[in-house]
Design an enzyme around this catalytic site. Structure first.
Site: not given
Ligand code: AMP
Length: 188
Positions: A13, A88, A127, A131, A142
């Site tokens: 993504k 989400r 990857r 992180r 996740r």
């Molecule tokens: P991502 O980089 O999109 O995988 O997001 C990393 C982390 O940020 C996720 O595992 C959540 O802890 C938090 N996060 C990102 N976007 C959201 C969202 N829309 N709602 C809630 N938590 C989020």
């Protein structure tokens, strides 16, 4: 043009969002990046969400939604924006609808990047971006969170007809980028 990117962790993504926003000249709004930035900067919000991110849980719907509502009003979003990682949950999708209505905006497309779970696991465990939420245990969690609370958004947007564009996320980055571009009706 305003677009939402949906897809599980590891679906590519972020990478595809970066490419599409560059070619469309629209802003890339990644909620994960915004939250990681807040953690790194040690802001009050960053301190509040740090542990939640490390566990692979979601931050609260209202907190993230107001963050996004404010962000999409920034100057660089005037030509359009791509939401990467938001909404989400079903409540977040509802909060987004309400915000877009308030702002007089609409979504042109919701792109769903589809990748089988065994490939996601393999991509995520190799990857090496360093992180804090890329440990095997948190990765599994996740993926569970995605399946349980985010995947149902596909059905919600599918009910709105043509707005949902399913894209096969397996293959080279270039091949997937071509599919994504054609899914949103953009040349390249
Ligand atoms: P991502 O980089 O999109 O995988 O997001 C990393 C982390 O940020 C996720 O595992 C959540 O802890 C938090 N996060 C990102 N976007 C959201 C969202 N829309 N709602 C809630 N938590 C989020």
């Amino acid at each position: 043009m305003n677009v939402v990117f949906l897809g599980p962790p590891g679906s590519g993504k972020g990478t595809q969002a970066t490419r599409l926003t560059a070619s469309l000249g629209i802003a890339h709004v990644s909620t994960g990046e915004m939250l990681r930035g807040a953690v790194a900067a040690g802001t009050p919000m960053g301190r509040e969400v740090d542990a939640i991110l490390k566990r692979g849980e979601l931050v609260s719907d209202t907190v993230i939604s107001s963050l996004v509502e404010e962000r999409v009003q920034a100057d660089d979003c005037r030509t359009g924006f791509l939401l990467d990682g938001f909404p989400r949950t079903v409540p977040q999708a509802e909060l987004l609808d309400a915000a877009l209505t308030r702002l007089g905006l609409a979504l042109a497309a919701v792109v769903l990047l589809e990748v089988p779970e065994d490939e996601l696991l393999q991509r995520l465990t190799s990857r090496g971006e360093g992180r804090a939420d890329d440990t095997p245990e948190v990765i599994r969690h996740r993926l569970d969170v995605y399946r349980d609370v985010t995947a149902p958004l596909a059905a919600l947007y599918a009910e709105r007809g043509a707005i949902l564009r399913r894209v096969d996320g397996v293959g080279s980055m270039d091949d997937v980028a071509t599919r994504v571009a054609s899914a949103v009706g953009s040349p390249s």
